[in-house]
Motif scaffolding. Structure first.
Motif, PDB file in Angstrom:
ATOM      1  N   LEU A 162      12.153  57.004  35.519  1.00  0.00           N
ATOM      2  CA  LEU A 162      11.414  55.827  35.973  1.00  0.00           C
ATOM      3  C   LEU A 162      12.348  54.781  36.576  1.00  0.00           C
ATOM      4  CD1 LEU A 162       8.821  55.411  33.060  1.00  0.00           C
ATOM      5  CD2 LEU A 162       8.374  56.160  35.408  1.00  0.00           C
ATOM      6  N   SER A 163      13.522  54.618  35.934  1.00  0.00           N
ATOM      7  CA  SER A 163      14.497  53.659  36.463  1.00  0.00           C
ATOM      8  C   SER A 163      14.976  54.075  37.845  1.00  0.00           C
ATOM      9  CB  SER A 163      15.677  53.531  35.501  1.00  0.00           C
ATOM     10  OG  SER A 163      16.659  52.662  36.022  1.00  0.00           O
ATOM     11  N   ASP A 164      15.267  55.393  37.973  1.00  0.00           N
ATOM     12  CA  ASP A 164      15.694  55.887  39.289  1.00  0.00           C
ATOM     13  C   ASP A 164      14.582  55.715  40.318  1.00  0.00           C
ATOM     14  OD1 ASP A 164      18.099  56.571  38.209  1.00  0.00           O
ATOM     15  OD2 ASP A 164      17.615  58.706  37.944  1.00  0.00           O
ATOM     16  N   LEU A 165      13.336  55.995  39.880  1.00  0.00           N
ATOM     17  CA  LEU A 165      12.214  55.837  40.800  1.00  0.00           C
ATOM     18  C   LEU A 165      12.046  54.379  41.210  1.00  0.00           C
ATOM     19  CD1 LEU A 165       9.773  57.001  42.255  1.00  0.00           C
ATOM     20  CD2 LEU A 165       8.456  56.688  40.149  1.00  0.00           C
ATOM     21  N   GLU A 166      12.199  53.505  40.247  1.00  0.00           N
ATOM     22  CA  GLU A 166      12.077  52.083  40.552  1.00  0.00           C
ATOM     23  C   GLU A 166      13.165  51.629  41.518  1.00  0.00           C
ATOM     24  OE1 GLU A 166      12.009  47.759  38.238  1.00  0.00           O
ATOM     25  OE2 GLU A 166      11.981  49.627  37.084  1.00  0.00           O
ATOM     26  N   ARG A 167      14.393  52.098  41.252  1.00  0.00           N
ATOM     27  CA  ARG A 167      15.491  51.746  42.170  1.00  0.00           C
ATOM     28  C   ARG A 167      15.245  52.316  43.558  1.00  0.00           C
ATOM     29  NH1 ARG A 167      18.982  53.073  37.887  1.00  0.00           N
ATOM     30  NH2 ARG A 167      19.594  54.985  38.975  1.00  0.00           N
ATOM     31  N   SER A 168      14.729  53.568  43.569  1.00  0.00           N
ATOM     32  CA  SER A 168      14.446  54.187  44.865  1.00  0.00           C
ATOM     33  C   SER A 168      13.368  53.423  45.606  1.00  0.00           C
ATOM     34  CB  SER A 168      14.017  55.641  44.657  1.00  0.00           C
ATOM     35  OG  SER A 168      13.665  56.234  45.879  1.00  0.00           O
ATOM     36  N   GLU A 169      12.309  53.030  44.866  1.00  0.00           N
ATOM     37  CA  GLU A 169      11.245  52.254  45.505  1.00  0.00           C
ATOM     38  C   GLU A 169      11.762  50.910  45.979  1.00  0.00           C
ATOM     39  OE1 GLU A 169       8.188  52.024  42.622  1.00  0.00           O
ATOM     40  OE2 GLU A 169       7.301  53.973  43.142  1.00  0.00           O
ATOM     41  N   THR A 170      12.608  50.293  45.159  1.00  0.00           N
ATOM     42  CA  THR A 170      13.183  49.005  45.567  1.00  0.00           C
ATOM     43  C   THR A 170      14.041  49.162  46.813  1.00  0.00           C
ATOM     44  OG1 THR A 170      13.201  48.264  43.261  1.00  0.00           O
ATOM     45  CG2 THR A 170      14.598  47.064  44.819  1.00  0.00           C
ATOM     46  N   LEU A 171      14.853  50.251  46.811  1.00  0.00           N
ATOM     47  CA  LEU A 171      15.706  50.505  47.978  1.00  0.00           C
ATOM     48  C   LEU A 171      14.859  50.761  49.217  1.00  0.00           C
ATOM     49  CD1 LEU A 171      18.453  51.037  49.284  1.00  0.00           C
ATOM     50  CD2 LEU A 171      18.276  53.421  48.512  1.00  0.00           C
ATOM     51  N   ASN A 172      13.821  51.603  49.048  1.00  0.00           N
ATOM     52  CA  ASN A 172      12.970  51.910  50.199  1.00  0.00           C
ATOM     53  C   ASN A 172      12.269  50.656  50.718  1.00  0.00           C
ATOM     54  OD1 ASN A 172      13.626  54.606  50.122  1.00  0.00           O
ATOM     55  ND2 ASN A 172      11.904  55.163  48.809  1.00  0.00           N
ATOM     56  N   GLU A 173      11.785  49.836  49.795  1.00  0.00           N
ATOM     57  CA  GLU A 173      11.117  48.614  50.214  1.00  0.00           C
ATOM     58  C   GLU A 173      12.094  47.660  50.892  1.00  0.00           C
ATOM     59  OE1 GLU A 173       8.315  45.031  48.425  1.00  0.00           O
ATOM     60  OE2 GLU A 173       8.719  46.833  47.236  1.00  0.00           O
ATOM     61  N   THR A 174      13.336  47.624  50.348  1.00  0.00           N
ATOM     62  CA  THR A 174      14.359  46.777  50.976  1.00  0.00           C
ATOM     63  C   THR A 174      14.652  47.250  52.387  1.00  0.00           C
ATOM     64  OG1 THR A 174      15.348  46.313  48.824  1.00  0.00           O
ATOM     65  CG2 THR A 174      16.706  45.898  50.778  1.00  0.00           C
ATOM     66  N   ILE A 175      14.753  48.594  52.520  1.00  0.00           N
ATOM     67  CA  ILE A 175      15.016  49.157  53.851  1.00  0.00           C
ATOM     68  C   ILE A 175      13.868  48.827  54.795  1.00  0.00           C
ATOM     69  CG2 ILE A 175      15.253  51.312  55.140  1.00  0.00           C
ATOM     70  CD1 ILE A 175      16.715  52.454  52.701  1.00  0.00           C
ATOM     71  N   LEU A 176      12.633  49.008  54.287  1.00  0.00           N
ATOM     72  CA  LEU A 176      11.477  48.728  55.128  1.00  0.00           C
ATOM     73  C   LEU A 176      11.421  47.266  55.534  1.00  0.00           C
ATOM     74  CD1 LEU A 176       8.682  50.844  53.398  1.00  0.00           C
ATOM     75  CD2 LEU A 176       9.867  51.346  55.534  1.00  0.00           C
ATOM     76  N   ARG A 177      11.694  46.385  54.559  1.00  0.00           N
ATOM     77  CA  ARG A 177      11.607  44.954  54.868  1.00  0.00           C
ATOM     78  C   ARG A 177      12.796  44.476  55.688  1.00  0.00           C
ATOM     79  NH1 ARG A 177       7.316  42.845  52.691  1.00  0.00           N
ATOM     80  NH2 ARG A 177       6.384  43.707  50.790  1.00  0.00           N
ATOM     81  N   SER A 178      13.882  45.238  55.680  1.00  0.00           N
ATOM     82  CA  SER A 178      15.044  44.867  56.503  1.00  0.00           C
ATOM     83  C   SER A 178      14.941  45.420  57.912  1.00  0.00           C
ATOM     84  CB  SER A 178      16.338  45.380  55.849  1.00  0.00           C
ATOM     85  OG  SER A 178      16.503  44.835  54.560  1.00  0.00           O
ATOM     86  N   SER A 179      13.985  46.314  58.128  1.00  0.00           N
ATOM     87  CA  SER A 179      13.854  46.938  59.441  1.00  0.00           C
ATOM     88  C   SER A 179      13.340  45.927  60.456  1.00  0.00           C
ATOM     89  CB  SER A 179      12.892  48.126  59.344  1.00  0.00           C
ATOM     90  OG  SER A 179      12.602  48.625  60.637  1.00  0.00           O
ATOM     91  N   PRO A 180      13.849  45.997  61.682  1.00  0.00           N
ATOM     92  CA  PRO A 180      13.312  45.123  62.745  1.00  0.00           C
ATOM     93  C   PRO A 180      11.958  45.601  63.267  1.00  0.00           C
ATOM     94  CG  PRO A 180      15.009  46.561  63.641  1.00  0.00           C
ATOM     95  CD  PRO A 180      14.981  46.806  62.158  1.00  0.00           C
ATOM     96  N   ASP A 181      11.516  46.757  62.796  1.00  0.00           N
ATOM     97  CA  ASP A 181      10.239  47.302  63.244  1.00  0.00           C
ATOM     98  C   ASP A 181       9.113  46.827  62.334  1.00  0.00           C
ATOM     99  OD1 ASP A 181      11.610  48.729  65.193  1.00  0.00           O
ATOM    100  OD2 ASP A 181      11.904  50.465  63.879  1.00  0.00           O
TER     101      ASP A 181
END
Length: 773
Positions: free
Chosen positions: A215-234
């Motif tokens: 769950l911790s890894d999943l949470e980190r992965s989701e956080t990372l993915n969301e960070t990537i998505l929110r950092s995207s210029p698209d």
């Protein structure tokens, strides 16, 4: 296996820390966050904790009620003290955890061990009491506590094992010393029970810790993915299986909350014209194929373009990820590139490509409404302005010219710049009279004063026009007809309109024929000089020759320079023709000098294009030196046109250079051009040549005789030799001799002869002199 450095660090820790790490730790490597969660489990599950504490106090109270002995009273008091202390510690620890601080883990663990040991103590004294009802109640309670310990302390398996052992080990001891066979059998089974409990506790711990890590890894992965998505210029959206927005990231939300789109159907967000394409995009994405859709939106009057791509999320949920990239800059660049491909960068007018497209469109499916006229305009004297005032002035003139053309025409007319100083217009004019009206409006606009940096410049134009479709059925025919008309307008004096007429084609073909003949003559090296004798009218002796260009065609037929006349004004051909002629003349002069012939001098015709190339005088003198021909053996003949135009300054300098080096200069065709008499004083002229048009009228026209006599007197007054060309009769010769003319040439004496015939002429002349002597 622990490294040596880690072992040293561990040994240097305080005993309490080492006890805490061992007692509450785990063999599975976990992150610090998970480790804290496991330790904080000592302060969690408050209902189970309170249930255990109350249960043990109640059982101890029951024992004290059955046997109010010191041991049972001590056990009751111990349970009450431990219960109150542990409850207070748990509540305090929960407050510390909520405040983000570390709770007293070791104290909680030690009190838990004390509590489990107290239960074990109560069990053994209950078994020793001989009261089976009490013993059964206490043992059942102990079993329940064992289950509660395993459930509540799964995160700290070592602590749980010690607590279980501290409860069950006294049970085993009590059963063994009781003497009852049944209890002895149960005692023998307790180790197996304890091993099973220990295994279950550690297995539960491993399973739950693994789940927490996942769950911790999943949470980190989701956080990372969301960070990537929110950092995207698209722009990024996640759509659920129903096509509704469940996640939204907009890089330029402009202060608008991103959750505004949450729950909205994505297709409804698109513009009406893109919804069909959007639906197809989603269908292809659900089918596992990637597709894109180009859309736009208007924000504050500015159009933004997006390239939208949809892909299925590979988790079986039916969700889609939609990414919209802002391609506004790319789209604007493409539109700008397309605009530049079809327009002129300087004036902003359509270019030749757009003009040709319009012509093709008019002619491909011709209707009466498509008739019109094509006008081609050439800016008069543009090169002179560009060269004398600079490119800035030339660019300003072109821009002004373009704006005035637009002002003179309607929105339906097409104005294009086709290159350099040439423009083209397609107008809705069906007759020549309508073309005349349009052109008059253009000239009215062009007559307005144009001032650049304090200089008043002329903004005139020559115009050639062709009617569509009268003058051609194809684009090339229409363009060629207008070009021919423009050529006629410029040849006729510029600043005028010429409408195409079929007769103009004859003149163009003649001009093109001259150019083609000149190229062929240069390529075949068939240019040869012929020499016409110049006769002294006082002594009747040959005093020199004029070199005249001749060339032979492929059949060997000899032609004069008139067949190549247009080529002498062509920038690409004029120079090579003059250079070839000069080389042949100098070769002949060198040959005659080697043979000892007294040929006097050779007069060479020089055109304005020769001077425009620059360094003419220097090159001529260098070639004379190279061939070893004395400068006084060469004369040059120029017409009055070389004194006109912007190159007059260089012409004066070049003629003075030649004169100073011994080359005499003759002014040819005097009286037929546009030069003023001041040129005779300004330029170093040594000879005047009376044009053949005047000589041919002697004895026929008193006016021609008067002009000839005037030129002769003018030349003599200025100290110049006067030459009459084109003498064909004895009467003409007699009149000129009586008028005092110095030199004559013409068919009366000889035609232009090839170089090999000159020796014979000079030889005959010498023989006549000897005979007369």
């Amino acid at each position: 296996m622990m490294s040596g450095a880690a072992q040293i660090i561990r040994r240097n820790r305080p005993l309490s820390d080492r006890m805490t790490i061992w007692l509450l730790g785990t063999r599975k490597q976990v992150s610090e966050d998970i480790s804290l969660q496991l330790r904080n489990g000592l302060f969690a599950s408050l209902p189970i904790f309170l249930g255990g504490a109350i249960n043990t106090i109640a059982v101890a109270a029951l024992g004290a009620w059955f046997y109010p002995s010191a041991l049972f009273l001590f056990w009751l008091g111990l349970e009450i003290v431990l219960g109150i202390t542990r409850v207070s510690l748990v509540l305090h620890g929960r407050r510390l955890i909520a405040a983000g601080e570390h709770p007293p883990w070791l104290m909680a663990a030690l009190l838990a061990l004390a509590w489990s040991t107290s239960i074990g103590f109560g069990t053994i004294i209950s078994l020793a009491s001989g009261n089976w009802l009490l013993a059964i109640i206490v043992c059942l309670s102990a079993s329940a506590m064992v289950c509660g310990i395993c459930l509540r302390n799964f995160g700290t398996p070592r602590l749980a094992a010690l607590m279980v052992f501290s409860i069950l080990a006294p049970c085993a001891v009590g059963g063994a010393i009781s003497g009852e066979p049944i209890l002895i059998i149960i005692t023998l089974q307790l180790p197996i029970y304890m091993v099973t409990i220990f295994s279950a506790a550690f297995a539960l711990h491993h399973m739950l810790v693994s789940r927490m890590v996942a769950l911790s890894d999943l949470e980190r992965s989701e956080t990372l993915n969301e960070t990537i998505l929110r950092s995207s210029p698209d722009y990024t959206l996640i759509l659920d299986a129903d096509g509704r927005v469940s996640f939204c990231h907009r890089p330029d939300s402009g202060g608008i909350p991103e959750d505004v789109l949450l729950g909205e159907e994505w297709l409804s967000v698109l513009g009406e014209e893109y919804r069909a394409g959007g639906k197809k995009l989603l269908e292809r994405a659900h089918a596992g194929r990637t597709n894109n859709l180009v859309t736009h939106r208007d924000v504050n009057g500015q159009r933004q373009w997006f390239d939208v791509i949809a892909s299925a999320i590979a988790d079986g949920s039916g969700r889609l990820i939609v990414v919209a990239r802002d391609i506004t800059h790319q789209k604007n660049s493409e539109e700008r590139a397309l605009w530049m491909a079809l327009h002129d960068a300087l004036t902003g007018l359509p270019n030749r490509a757009l003009l040709q497209d319009r012509l093709d469109g008019m002619l491909s499916d011709f209707r009466e409404a498509d008739s019109g006229a094509l006008l081609i305009l050439d800016v008069d004297n543009f090169k002179t302005i560009n060269d004398t005032l600079g490119h800035d002035a030339g660019d300003a003139l072109l821009c002004t010219f373009a704006s005035r053309l637009r002002a003179a025409l309607t929105d339906k007319d097409l104005v294009a710049r086709t290159g350099g100083d040439e423009f083209a217009i397609i107008v809705n004019a069906k007759t020549e009279d309508q073309v005349q009206e349009v052109v008059e409006r253009i000239y009215t606009q062009l007559r307005e004063p144009f001032c650049h940096e304090g200089r008043l410049l002329e903004c005139g134009a020559s115009i050639g026009a062709s009617l569509i479709p009268r003058d051609g059925q194809t684009r090339s025919e229409i363009l060629k007809a207008a070009d021919i008309a423009l050529y006629a307008a410029k040849a006729g004096g510029r600043a005028q309109l010429k409408l195409f007429e079929p007769a103009m084609m004859t003149e163009v073909e003649r001009h093109q024929g001259m150019i083609a003949s000149a190229r062929r003559a240069l390529h075949n090296e068939s240019i040869v000089p012929h020499y016409q004798p110049k006769i002294s009218l006082r002594t009747s002796r040959v005093i020199g020759f004029e070199a005249l260009l001749r060339w032979r065609d492929d059949d060997g037929e000899l032609y004069g320079p008139d067949v190549l006349k247009a080529a002498f004004d062509d920038p690409a051909l004029g120079g090579p023709l003059s250079d070839t002629m000069l080389a042949r003349v100098l070769d002949d002069a060198r040959q005659w000098l080697n043979e000892g012939l007294e040929f006097g001098h050779i007069a060479i015709n020089v055109t304005a294009s020769d001077f425009r190339r620059g360094c003419f005088a220097e090159n001529l003198l260098a070639r004379l030196k190279e061939k070893g021909v004395p400068p006084e053996r060469i004369q040059i003949e120029v017409t009055e046109t070389v004194f006109l135009g912007r190159s007059a300054g260089y012409v004066e300098e070049a003629l003075k250079t030649l004169s100073e080096n011994g080359i005499r200069i003759a002014l040819d065709d005097f009286g037929t051009g546009y030069a003023s008499l001041s040129h005779l004083n300004q330029f170093p002229i040594d000879m005047l040549k009376i044009d053949r048009s005047f000589i041919s009228q002697i004895c026929l026209s008193p006016e021609a005789e008067a002009i000839s006599a005037t030129v002769i007197n003018l030349g003599h007054c200025l100290g110049m030799e006067v030459i009459a060309e084109g003498i064909e009769t004895q009467a003409q010769e007699s009149h000129l001799m009586a008028a005092g003319c110095d030199t004559g040439q013409g068919f009366l004496y000889a035609q232009a002869l090839p170089a090999h015939a000159i020796a014979q002429i000079l030889g005959n002349q010498e023989n006549e002199v000897k005979l007369s002597a």
